[in-house]
Scaffold this active site. Structure first.
Site, mmCIF file in Angstrom:
data_model
loop_
_atom_site.group_PDB
_atom_site.id
_atom_site.type_symbol
_atom_site.label_atom_id
_atom_site.label_comp_id
_atom_site.label_asym_id
_atom_site.label_seq_id
_atom_site.Cartn_x
_atom_site.Cartn_y
_atom_site.Cartn_z
ATOM 1 N N CYS A 64 26.426 30.846 40.614
ATOM 2 C CA CYS A 64 25.740 31.271 39.383
ATOM 3 C C CYS A 64 26.109 32.716 39.046
ATOM 4 O O CYS A 64 25.701 33.639 39.749
ATOM 5 C CB CYS A 64 24.230 31.124 39.576
ATOM 6 S SG CYS A 64 23.238 31.838 38.257
ATOM 7 N N CYS A 67 23.146 35.134 38.079
ATOM 8 C CA CYS A 67 22.282 35.429 39.232
ATOM 9 C C CYS A 67 22.628 36.780 39.850
ATOM 10 O O CYS A 67 21.754 37.466 40.385
ATOM 11 C CB CYS A 67 22.372 34.319 40.268
ATOM 12 S SG CYS A 67 21.733 32.732 39.667
#
Length: 140
Positions: A64, A67
């Site tokens: 991700c 993230c």
């Protein structure tokens, strides 16, 4: 030819408007309504919540990209405010926790108070100022 150009411009404008509508709330912290005396208890026992102050929990995954930004923002805020813990939960390693807290997209950030009650939630990358504003009343 003009009709094709107009159709393409209209399609691009429509796609831009749809994208804006879908992401306009991304990263905004929303207050979670926990009833009086309602504690997360066993639901959050495996998250490693702090017993001395609020805890910021963010769900992420190695793949991700956004993230990483959440990790930096949350780390910066937690470093500047004392008594705030930061826990990162990898949804690939702990899918049960993601299901329990209805994490449907990444990144998702949750803020718990010292009693283990979930108080705030954000999908997307929260702003540092919003995190500070949510955390400061929980420190009192």
């Amino acid at each position: 030819m003009t009709t094709v150009v107009v159709a393409i411009v209209a399609a691009i404008a429509l796609a831009a408007a749809a994208g804006w509508l879908m992401t306009r709330r991304s990263g905004n912290l929303k207050e979670v309504d926990s009833g009086p005396g309602e504690s997360a208890g066993a639901d959050s026992a495996d998250l490693g919540l702090s017993r001395t102050g609020p805890t910021v929990v963010h769900f992420s995954a190695p793949w991700c990209g956004p993230c990483d930004r959440v990790r930096r923002v949350v780390g910066q805020v937690c470093d500047n405010i004392g008594d705030v813990a930061h826990v990162e939960v990898d949804i690939d390693a702990n899918p049960a926790a993601a299901r329990r807290f209805s994490v449907l997209s990444l990144p998702t950030t949750l803020i718990f108070d010292v009693d283990g009650r979930q108080r705030y939630r954000a999908s997307g990358v929260p702003k540092a100022a919003d995190l500070r504003s949510a955390l400061e009343p929980l420190l009192a």
